[in-house]
Scaffold this motif. Structure first.
Motif, mmCIF file in Angstrom:
data_model
loop_
_atom_site.group_PDB
_atom_site.id
_atom_site.type_symbol
_atom_site.label_atom_id
_atom_site.label_comp_id
_atom_site.label_asym_id
_atom_site.label_seq_id
_atom_site.Cartn_x
_atom_site.Cartn_y
_atom_site.Cartn_z
ATOM 1 N N ASP A 243 0.790 -1.337 -0.135
ATOM 2 C CA ASP A 243 -0.076 0.076 0.149
ATOM 3 C C ASP A 243 0.667 1.313 -0.067
ATOM 4 N N ALA A 244 0.907 2.269 -1.042
ATOM 5 C CA ALA A 244 1.646 3.264 -0.853
ATOM 6 C C ALA A 244 1.462 4.156 0.127
ATOM 7 N N GLU A 245 0.115 3.974 0.686
ATOM 8 C CA GLU A 245 -0.197 5.333 1.819
ATOM 9 C C GLU A 245 0.736 4.488 3.107
ATOM 10 N N GLU A 246 1.215 3.224 3.187
ATOM 11 C CA GLU A 246 1.928 2.776 4.263
ATOM 12 C C GLU A 246 3.397 2.928 4.011
ATOM 13 N N GLU A 247 3.926 3.913 4.341
ATOM 14 C CA GLU A 247 5.230 4.490 3.814
ATOM 15 C C GLU A 247 6.433 3.722 4.481
ATOM 16 N N TYR A 248 6.045 3.119 5.861
ATOM 17 C CA TYR A 248 7.122 2.807 6.871
ATOM 18 C C TYR A 248 7.018 1.063 6.481
ATOM 19 N N TYR A 249 6.037 0.617 5.491
ATOM 20 C CA TYR A 249 6.227 -0.896 5.212
ATOM 21 C C TYR A 249 7.102 -1.048 4.044
ATOM 22 N N LEU A 250 8.342 -0.705 4.125
ATOM 23 C CA LEU A 250 9.230 -0.580 2.706
ATOM 24 C C LEU A 250 9.574 -1.997 2.607
ATOM 25 N N SER A 251 10.071 -2.968 3.344
ATOM 26 C CA SER A 251 10.782 -4.077 3.201
ATOM 27 C C SER A 251 9.715 -5.055 2.656
ATOM 28 N N LYS A 252 9.924 -5.494 1.356
ATOM 29 C CA LYS A 252 8.842 -6.553 0.814
ATOM 30 C C LYS A 252 9.517 -7.768 0.847
ATOM 31 N N LEU A 253 9.350 -8.560 2.083
ATOM 32 C CA LEU A 253 10.016 -9.692 2.261
ATOM 33 C C LEU A 253 9.140 -10.863 1.651
ATOM 34 N N SER A 254 9.924 -11.971 1.260
ATOM 35 C CA SER A 254 9.428 -13.091 0.782
ATOM 36 C C SER A 254 8.750 -13.957 1.697
ATOM 37 N N LYS A 255 7.949 -14.834 1.682
ATOM 38 C CA LYS A 255 7.062 -15.717 2.444
ATOM 39 C C LYS A 255 8.007 -16.589 3.296
ATOM 40 N N ASP A 256 9.048 -16.994 2.787
ATOM 41 C CA ASP A 256 10.081 -17.994 3.336
ATOM 42 C C ASP A 256 11.185 -17.200 3.967
ATOM 43 N N PHE A 257 11.243 -15.859 3.975
ATOM 44 C CA PHE A 257 12.358 -15.136 4.742
ATOM 45 C C PHE A 257 12.276 -15.257 6.134
ATOM 46 N N SER A 258 13.468 -15.637 6.565
ATOM 47 C CA SER A 258 13.480 -15.548 8.204
ATOM 48 C C SER A 258 14.950 -15.346 8.459
ATOM 49 N N LEU A 259 15.274 -14.916 9.784
ATOM 50 C CA LEU A 259 16.380 -14.386 10.304
ATOM 51 C C LEU A 259 16.839 -15.644 11.207
ATOM 52 N N THR A 260 18.183 -15.918 11.343
ATOM 53 C CA THR A 260 18.822 -16.949 12.305
ATOM 54 C C THR A 260 18.652 -16.288 13.810
ATOM 55 N N ASP A 261 18.661 -17.161 14.801
ATOM 56 C CA ASP A 261 18.416 -16.590 16.076
ATOM 57 C C ASP A 261 19.687 -15.525 16.350
ATOM 58 N N THR A 262 20.591 -15.816 15.926
ATOM 59 C CA THR A 262 21.865 -15.078 16.182
ATOM 60 C C THR A 262 21.615 -13.609 15.266
ATOM 61 N N GLU A 263 21.247 -13.654 14.127
ATOM 62 C CA GLU A 263 21.055 -12.642 13.525
ATOM 63 C C GLU A 263 19.790 -11.586 13.959
#
Length: 351
Positions: A243-263
């Protein structure tokens, strides 16, 4: 006015600095921009020993030092002819799992810059830019990028401290006027804007309200916005809606994106430390709190600001915990009352 501006590869630093130069020109000020990387490639060509972005950091340390010195010798001559300049460089490089210096103290002493700035961006945005670079693609994990960003800030801060010069961390999502103001309006009051990010990130209306308050503050002050670097959303799974109005939602992440616990732990720790750093480089803390829920983050920022000799002014639109109010210099029920107070006390002029 001479400014040394550092930032890791992939930070978006050069594009941001070009916007700064354009904004300054619009305001009637000419700033000359020197990019050390480009000048080093040009100098290598002139010396008939051309290199490439993929190979330059593999050169012998002595060759790199000589090339950098040749460039700085020319910059020293150039800066004598210009009134204002920004020198874009690195504090260090994280290359092949070790740290390389990217500056020469001798030339920094010769230049005698007036100001140091480190330009940063969110780790995900940096990762994407590096992925598009043949020299950096596949070389750094998210953790490596986080560490390098931290090292770049630290090294630059030490350079500035050594010369007793001010140092600021500036995100590329800050307006181009931020560096302009730091250069030419050093007495402008600097404000850290604190608000409950985690509690409201999904509330479009409340985030819009925060943005409007922030923009009103920027009519009078230089405002450091913690959401100009949006690493936090990586740690609690917020995904951009498009949504262009939601300028804070800038990172378009894929569904399988994840961080390790360390990251995840590294992102969270750096977020806290960076926000405290933004408070350190500000004159006052302004809290905008349009919810009745308690935010540990805002509470910590209020306490940190108050106990580090900062005035803390808070707008609490709802009934909140007395713990949130305890360390505040002054509390207001709405934005209008807050701005009226600033006018009455001479902090801002009537418009």
């Amino acid at each position: 006015m001479k400014v040394i501006c550092t930032g890791t590869s992939g930070s978006g630093k050069l594009d941001y600095l070009k916007r700064v130069v354009d904004e300054a020109e619009r305001l009637g000020v000419k700033i000359h921009l020197y990019n050390i990387g480009d000048l080093m490639f040009k100098k290598a060509e002139e010396l008939e020993c051309p290199t490439s972005p993929e190979k330059i950091l593999d050169l012998a340390p002595s060759s790199l030092r000589a090339l950098r010195a040749a460039v700085f010798e020319e910059i020293l001559k150039e800066t004598e002819k210009v009134e204002h300049c920004i020198i874009s460089t690195h504090g260090c490089f994280r290359w092949k799992n070790y740290l390389m210096p990217a500056f020469d103290v001798h030339y920094l002493n010769e230049l005698q810059p007036d100001l140091y700035v480190t330009v940063i961006d969110s780790v995900l945005n940096v990762s994407r830019r590096l992925h598009e670079s043949p020299a950096w693609k596949g070389r750094l994990t998210l953790k490596d990028i986080l560490i390098w960003r931290d090292e770049e800030i630290f090294v630059t801060k030490m350079m500035a401290s050594f010369q007793r010069k001010p140092h600021y961390v500036v995100a590329i999502e800050q307006p181009a006027t931020t560096i302009y103001n730091l250069m030419f309006k050093p007495d402008m009051t600097k404000v850290y804007l604190s608000f409950p990010i985690t509690l409201m990130i999904d509330d479009t209306q409340k985030m819009k309200e925060v943005r409007e308050f922030r923009d009103k503050l920027r009519e009078y002050f230089e405002v450091f916005d913690p959401l100009a670097v949006e690493d936090t959303e990586l740690t609690y799974g917020t995904v951009g809606s498009g949504d262009a109005e939601e300028e804070y939602y800038l990172s378009k992440l894929s569904k399988d994106f994840s961080l390790t616990d360390t990251e995840k732990a590294k992102v969270e720790d750096q977020t806290v430390v960076r926000d405290y750093m933004l408070i350190d480089q500000s004159d006052i803390v302004v809290v905008y709190y349009p919810t009745d829920k308690t935010s540990p983050g805002v509470l910590c920022e209020i306490i940190y600001g108050s106990t580090n000799n900062k005035e803390v002014h808070a707008v609490f639109k709802e009934r909140v915990s007395p713990f949130l109010k305890f360390h505040c210099t002054k509390v207001f029920a709405d934005a209008e009352t807050f701005f009226d107070y600033l006018k009455e006390t001479g902090r801002i002029t009537h418009k």
